[in-house]
Each structure stands twice: as C-alpha cells, then as structure tokens.
Design a protein around this motif. Sequence first.
Motif, mmCIF file in Angstrom:
data_model
loop_
_atom_site.group_PDB
_atom_site.id
_atom_site.type_symbol
_atom_site.label_atom_id
_atom_site.label_comp_id
_atom_site.label_asym_id
_atom_site.label_seq_id
_atom_site.Cartn_x
_atom_site.Cartn_y
_atom_site.Cartn_z
ATOM 1 N N PHE A 318 0.853 -1.185 0.000
ATOM 2 C CA PHE A 318 0.000 0.000 0.000
ATOM 3 C C PHE A 318 0.888 1.234 0.000
ATOM 4 C CE2 PHE A 318 -1.943 3.455 2.445
ATOM 5 C CZ PHE A 318 -3.131 3.646 1.764
ATOM 6 N N LYS A 319 0.628 2.161 -0.928
ATOM 7 C CA LYS A 319 1.455 3.360 -1.024
ATOM 8 C C LYS A 319 0.784 4.522 -0.306
ATOM 9 C CE LYS A 319 4.217 6.130 -4.202
ATOM 10 N NZ LYS A 319 4.614 6.368 -5.621
ATOM 11 N N ALA A 320 1.482 5.056 0.693
ATOM 12 C CA ALA A 320 1.033 6.264 1.381
ATOM 13 C C ALA A 320 1.605 7.483 0.666
ATOM 14 C CB ALA A 320 1.485 6.224 2.837
ATOM 15 N N LEU A 321 1.287 8.662 1.173
ATOM 16 C CA LEU A 321 1.782 9.894 0.558
ATOM 17 C C LEU A 321 3.030 10.423 1.262
ATOM 18 C CD1 LEU A 321 -1.602 11.732 -0.127
ATOM 19 C CD2 LEU A 321 -0.204 10.380 -1.718
ATOM 20 N N GLY A 322 3.492 9.695 2.275
ATOM 21 C CA GLY A 322 4.698 10.080 2.993
ATOM 22 C C GLY A 322 5.386 8.856 3.551
ATOM 23 N N LYS A 323 6.538 9.050 4.172
ATOM 24 C CA LYS A 323 7.276 7.943 4.772
ATOM 25 C C LYS A 323 6.426 7.228 5.826
ATOM 26 C CE LYS A 323 11.750 10.299 4.323
ATOM 27 N NZ LYS A 323 12.906 10.869 5.073
#
Length: 389
Positions: A318-323
């Motif tokens: 799952f790709k978040a918008l931050g670290k």
Amino acid sequence: MMDNKENSWRWLRHCRFAVSLVVCVILLTLVVSEEVNSQTVGPDCWPSFRGDPQLTGLSKADVKPPLKLLWTFKTGDVINSSPVICKNLIFFGCDDGFIYALNHAGKLAWKFDAGTSVEAAPLFLDQTVYVGSLEGVLYALDAESGILKWKYVTEGQISGSSNWAWLADKKRKEILTGSYDYSLHAVDAATGKVLWKYESDNFINGAAAIGGNIAVFGGCDGYLHLVNTLTGKAHDTIDMGTYIASSAAISGEKAWFGNYDGEFFCVDLKQKKVLWKTGDGGPFISSPAVKGDRVVIGSQNRYLYCYQANTGELLWKFKALGKVDASPVITGNLVLVASSDGRLHLLELDSGREMWVYEIGSQITATPAITSGMILVGAHDGTLYAFGP
C-alpha cells in the motif's frame, strides 16, 4: 450407631473436599490475577510500544470503521513517543520534557518533568510506568499519581521503549532498556538496581523483543543480538550487514525485522539462521506486526508491505503519501498505520484495501495504540488524537 459413624466420615470427607476445592480456586485465582496484572494483554489495554513482550504489534481489540475524532490533547512540543493505555489511563512522553497521564476523556491526570525530550514509548507494568529520556535516564513512576519510585541513569540517550522479563525465581521482574551507550541494561523492576549490562558495538535504538529467556534486538553495529535475560550473556549474534534502526517481532521460534538498506528478514532463532530476506524496500525505521501467516511493515519509501510470514512472498503493498516510519498495528482483519503525510489509515489485512482514512495534517512518526474503545496517536503538532466509534 454404624450409620451415624458412616455419616460422620462422609461429612468429614465432604468438608475436606470442599476445603481443598476452595484452596485450589483461591490459588488459581491468584495465579490468573498475577498473569493478568503482569501481562495486561486484554482488548482494553495496550501496555507497551508493540502491545506485548514479543513486540508482535497485535491487538485483541474489535475495531469497526468508520471512526470519529473523540478528543484532542495539546502539549508543548512534538510527540514522537508512542502512547500506551491501561487501567483507565493513557501515558506518553513529549519533546517538551514531560511524561503525561490522561484519563479516557482526554483530561490531564498528572505530568512528570523529565527535564528533557522523551521520545521513547512508556511501558505499563504492575501499576508502574517505565520510560526513558534523551538524557539517558530511565524513570519508574507510580501509574496513578506520577510520583517517582526510582530512576536509573545510563551513559547515552534512550530512544526505544523498555520491555520486561521474569527473573529466575518467577516472582520478580526485570526491565530491559537499550541505550546509546551501546548497552542493553537490565534493572530490577521494583528497585531500579542494575542486574546486568550487555554491551554491543554501537547505539541501540529500538526495543528488545522477549521470547522465553532470550532478548532479541538489533543495533547500529549491524548485528542481531540474542541475549539470555537471566544472565545477560550473549546467546548468539547474527551478522545482518548494516544498521538495524527498529525492533524485531517474535512469534514462536521466528523473528522478523528490517534494516536501513531496505532488506527485510525472517530469522529462525533456534537454528540461528536467516530463513528468507527481501531487498525491495526502502530504509526500514518501522517495526513489523505479525499475525498468523502475515507480517506487515512500513518503509521510508512510502510503502506498507505485507509478506507471507513463512516464505517472504509479497502479498500486497500500500502506497502512502509520505514515509511510513510509524509501526503498523494489526487488529482483527485490519491494519492500522500512520504516515509522515499526517494520515491515519485502516487497511484490510487480507488485501491491503483501504477501509478508512483520517487526515490529521501533521507528521506522524509515533506508533498508534489500540483498545476496544479507542485509537490513540500523537503527531508533530504536539497533539494527541483519540478516535473511536
């Protein structure tokens, strides 16, 4: 006459049985109570950074999205410390130099002046809060009042949470804390008296996971250390090649953890060998969560990964918008994860599908705490947020 005598013997046998039964019940109650008080692993308690001594990141709470914001509590600086919650109180540290205790309504119960930033998560154990500061001081505070019981001074900053293990007599406990003085310190939980120190070759940043009588932790020396909790002697070391910034999770005879080069490992603790590793991640500051055949971990490359725990097969990401430096928590079939873009996500464990998201709007590096009635997380805006149904 014989009937009376026989009846008397029967009555005596019944009395002896009843007394024995009562004694057994009392002893069983004491044993169960001791276990509950010591481990506090129910759905209404999240007593440590990862929820249990094995650092599995697994909650027994029943969480059903959507959730709503219940309340907020404002401090004087950034919150890097992961909150814990037990016995109707919430505990966390802050970069403003205070250790806070709140009630379930978000009202201040007490605060303790540690004199400098507290980034480590507290440990709640037997009505005592144990937490270290960046000055390298480990504090033991009474959970109800915040009164200092004792303090223990290391020679380097404490960034990671403390953990606990039984001593050999199974009556006393020890608190284990890693420090930037290169050592894992074991002190008596009741007195703060040092029991032993185990020295590694560099900073210890994370918490030690406890499996039986073995403490497992990595460090800046690039080794996974296995230390006997009774003696403080090395059980073994495994060369992992590079800096291990976070904590391992233990389930059975296996441990999972990531390193700063983006490699994620599964190690057999009994055979002392790597079972599998992956190399497709960015730097891992997050610690893994494990449930059954699933293990999930966040990375600084903005992804949350879910692997098959026994084989290392990537099941989803799952790709978040931050670290994703905060460690994920598994509850039921959901994964709770926070990211540095200021969002809190609930994902389906089976698929990685997003079930709920809340935008706080400020960077989150602290790991959330979950109980059956509340989710807590601190952010860099100095605010502790509470969510619930």
